[in-house]
Motif scaffolding. Structure first.
Motif, PDB file in Angstrom:
ATOM      1  N   THR A 196       0.834  -1.199   0.000  1.00  0.00           N
ATOM      2  CA  THR A 196       0.000   0.000   0.000  1.00  0.00           C
ATOM      3  C   THR A 196       0.867   1.247   0.000  1.00  0.00           C
ATOM      4  OG1 THR A 196      -1.750  -1.173   1.203  1.00  0.00           O
ATOM      5  CG2 THR A 196      -1.826   1.231   1.219  1.00  0.00           C
ATOM      6  N   ALA A 197       1.964   1.217   0.766  1.00  0.00           N
ATOM      7  CA  ALA A 197       2.878   2.360   0.815  1.00  0.00           C
ATOM      8  C   ALA A 197       3.537   2.589  -0.546  1.00  0.00           C
ATOM      9  CB  ALA A 197       3.941   2.126   1.893  1.00  0.00           C
ATOM     10  N   THR A 198       3.893   1.508  -1.217  1.00  0.00           N
ATOM     11  CA  THR A 198       4.521   1.625  -2.540  1.00  0.00           C
ATOM     12  C   THR A 198       3.563   2.260  -3.532  1.00  0.00           C
ATOM     13  OG1 THR A 198       5.973  -0.273  -2.187  1.00  0.00           O
ATOM     14  CG2 THR A 198       5.512   0.347  -4.467  1.00  0.00           C
ATOM     15  N   ALA A 214       3.595  -4.335  -6.670  1.00  0.00           N
ATOM     16  CA  ALA A 214       2.820  -4.176  -5.435  1.00  0.00           C
ATOM     17  C   ALA A 214       1.362  -4.570  -5.639  1.00  0.00           C
ATOM     18  CB  ALA A 214       2.912  -2.727  -4.949  1.00  0.00           C
ATOM     19  N   ILE A 215       0.785  -4.171  -6.769  1.00  0.00           N
ATOM     20  CA  ILE A 215      -0.613  -4.513  -7.056  1.00  0.00           C
ATOM     21  C   ILE A 215      -0.775  -6.027  -7.167  1.00  0.00           C
ATOM     22  CG2 ILE A 215      -2.394  -4.424  -8.848  1.00  0.00           C
ATOM     23  CD1 ILE A 215      -1.619  -1.540  -9.368  1.00  0.00           C
ATOM     24  N   LYS A 216       0.178  -6.669  -7.839  1.00  0.00           N
ATOM     25  CA  LYS A 216       0.093  -8.122  -8.002  1.00  0.00           C
ATOM     26  C   LYS A 216       0.200  -8.835  -6.653  1.00  0.00           C
ATOM     27  CE  LYS A 216       1.580  -8.776 -12.779  1.00  0.00           C
ATOM     28  NZ  LYS A 216       2.546  -9.444 -13.670  1.00  0.00           N
ATOM     29  N   ALA A 223      -3.000  -8.215  -4.599  1.00  0.00           N
ATOM     30  CA  ALA A 223      -4.167  -8.911  -5.137  1.00  0.00           C
ATOM     31  C   ALA A 223      -4.003 -10.422  -5.089  1.00  0.00           C
ATOM     32  CB  ALA A 223      -4.419  -8.462  -6.569  1.00  0.00           C
ATOM     33  N   GLY A 224      -2.822 -10.895  -4.659  1.00  0.00           N
ATOM     34  CA  GLY A 224      -2.600 -12.328  -4.591  1.00  0.00           C
ATOM     35  C   GLY A 224      -2.584 -12.957  -5.960  1.00  0.00           C
ATOM     36  N   ARG A 225      -2.030 -12.228  -6.951  1.00  0.00           N
ATOM     37  CA  ARG A 225      -1.984 -12.750  -8.310  1.00  0.00           C
ATOM     38  C   ARG A 225      -1.094 -13.985  -8.389  1.00  0.00           C
ATOM     39  NH1 ARG A 225      -3.471  -9.115 -12.391  1.00  0.00           N
ATOM     40  NH2 ARG A 225      -5.303  -8.016 -11.635  1.00  0.00           N
ATOM     41  N   PHE A 250      -8.355  -9.231 -16.817  1.00  0.00           N
ATOM     42  CA  PHE A 250      -7.871  -7.853 -16.721  1.00  0.00           C
ATOM     43  C   PHE A 250      -6.519  -7.852 -16.045  1.00  0.00           C
ATOM     44  CE2 PHE A 250      -7.864  -3.531 -14.891  1.00  0.00           C
ATOM     45  CZ  PHE A 250      -8.074  -2.828 -16.069  1.00  0.00           C
ATOM     46  N   ARG A 251      -5.511  -7.272 -16.713  1.00  0.00           N
ATOM     47  CA  ARG A 251      -4.146  -7.321 -16.224  1.00  0.00           C
ATOM     48  C   ARG A 251      -3.837  -6.141 -15.317  1.00  0.00           C
ATOM     49  NH1 ARG A 251      -0.247  -9.908 -20.249  1.00  0.00           N
ATOM     50  NH2 ARG A 251       1.178  -8.465 -19.228  1.00  0.00           N
ATOM     51  N   SER A 252      -2.871  -6.344 -14.418  1.00  0.00           N
ATOM     52  CA  SER A 252      -2.477  -5.281 -13.512  1.00  0.00           C
ATOM     53  C   SER A 252      -1.910  -4.084 -14.260  1.00  0.00           C
ATOM     54  CB  SER A 252      -1.436  -5.805 -12.513  1.00  0.00           C
ATOM     55  OG  SER A 252      -1.974  -6.820 -11.722  1.00  0.00           O
ATOM     56  N   ASP A 253      -1.149  -4.337 -15.359  1.00  0.00           N
ATOM     57  CA  ASP A 253      -0.577  -3.214 -16.098  1.00  0.00           C
ATOM     58  C   ASP A 253      -1.663  -2.426 -16.820  1.00  0.00           C
ATOM     59  OD1 ASP A 253      -0.874  -5.460 -17.668  1.00  0.00           O
ATOM     60  OD2 ASP A 253       1.258  -5.706 -18.046  1.00  0.00           O
ATOM     61  N   ASP A 254      -2.758  -3.110 -17.213  1.00  0.00           N
ATOM     62  CA  ASP A 254      -3.897  -2.389 -17.775  1.00  0.00           C
ATOM     63  C   ASP A 254      -4.559  -1.524 -16.698  1.00  0.00           C
ATOM     64  OD1 ASP A 254      -3.774  -3.409 -20.436  1.00  0.00           O
ATOM     65  OD2 ASP A 254      -4.615  -5.290 -19.718  1.00  0.00           O
ATOM     66  N   GLU A 255      -4.579  -2.041 -15.483  1.00  0.00           N
ATOM     67  CA  GLU A 255      -5.158  -1.292 -14.360  1.00  0.00           C
ATOM     68  C   GLU A 255      -4.361  -0.016 -14.116  1.00  0.00           C
ATOM     69  OE1 GLU A 255      -5.789  -1.892  -9.537  1.00  0.00           O
ATOM     70  OE2 GLU A 255      -5.604  -3.636 -10.844  1.00  0.00           O
TER      71      GLU A 255
END
Length: 283
Positions: free
Chosen positions: A83-85, A113-115, A118-120, A136-141
């Motif tokens: 979350t900090a990142t 960090a998102i991955k 999200a437990g990807r 839906f990919r994290s990089d698209d997000e």
């Protein structure tokens, strides 16, 4: 609650991708801090080793140091690493004059960090999943949040694969970003050879030259001779093109607009702008 925290107790975010520069913008910030104080508090989190880690506010801390202040007003938050990142990247990425290498590293840190958050699945599992491409990919997000496509985010992240010398050339605008995306696919030893070739030939690769190198690298045929042959060849003049993707334009139009309708609207707006300029020049 905003509290003043001694500058000596503030520590930079680990691997902070954004450089703090003593430039004109910093001078203006320092003068503002001297006159009005820090108007927007920093965001920090407690460190296990003591003191606080800056999540947002590295430039404000430096401005305080230059202004002779001893403390920085800050909001103290208990944030986990991911979350900090994400907050660190989001609070800095919209600034002007961000270098390509900074943007690349920031996107990479936020993506990872998102991955994690999200437990990807791992990259191997993603690549082996027949349904993953439809997800839906994290990089698209990240791209959606920044008003750009996921492909643009992926291209920027690829710049983190450049050796430091080539990253510096991109930051210095000796190498354009588009050919740099292609160069990033070369092996580290091939990139090192390219650095030597750039210095000896006093020339940097165009998009087409970079694409040829990438193709030869993939086939195992890129070596000193083939690279020199590519770099010493006379560059064909590259046609200036402006490419506006659907992702870029879509946010400016109603969802009901077709690509044809969008194009017609853009042409009408440009014609109106041109007439306005002509009238202004005739005055």
């Amino acid at each position: 609650m905003v509290v003043p925290i001694p500058l000596a107790e503030l520590h930079p975010f680990p691997n902070h991708p954004f450089k703090v520069r003593d430039d004109d913008a910093m001078k203006e910030t320092m003068e503002s801090v001297k006159e009005y104080g820090v108007l927007t508090p920093a965001i920090v989190r407690p460190r296990e080793a003591g003191g606080y880690e800056i999540v947002a506010g590295h430039r404000r801390k430096h401005a305080c140091e230059l202004a002779g202040l001893t403390a920085l007003p800050a909001l103290v938050r208990n944030l986990d690493d991911d979350t900090a990142t994400i907050l660190m990247v989001d609070s800095n990425i919209q600034r002007e004059n961000i270098l390509p290498s900074e943007r690349a590293q920031a996107y990479k840190m936020k993506l990872e960090a998102i991955k994690r958050r999200a437990g990807r699945r791992t990259k191997e599992a993603e690549n082996n999943s027949p349904n993953y491409s439809a997800n839906f990919r994290s990089d698209d997000e990240i791209g959606a949040a920044m008003g750009m496509s996921g492909d643009t985010v992926r291209n920027y992240i690829s710049l983190t694969q450049l050796v430091p010398e080539l990253q510096q050339m991109v930051d210095d605008k000796r190498i354009a970003v588009t050919p740099a995306y292609q160069i990033a696919a070369l092996k580290p030893e091939e990139q090192a050879l390219l650095v030597e070739t750039i210095e000896s030939e006093q020339a940097t690769p165009s998009v087409s030259q970079a694409q040829r190198m990438k193709k030869l690298s993939q086939s195992g045929e890129l070596n000193e001779d083939t690279m020199l042959s590519i770099m010493s060849a006379e560059k064909k003049p590259e046609v200036d093109k402006i490419v506006l993707t659907g992702d870029t334009l879509r946010k400016y139009f109603p969802r009901s607009y077709t690509p044809r309708k969008m194009e017609e609207t853009i042409i009408k707006l440009l014609e109106a702008w041109q007439k306005k300029r002509q009238r202004s020049q005739e005055r």
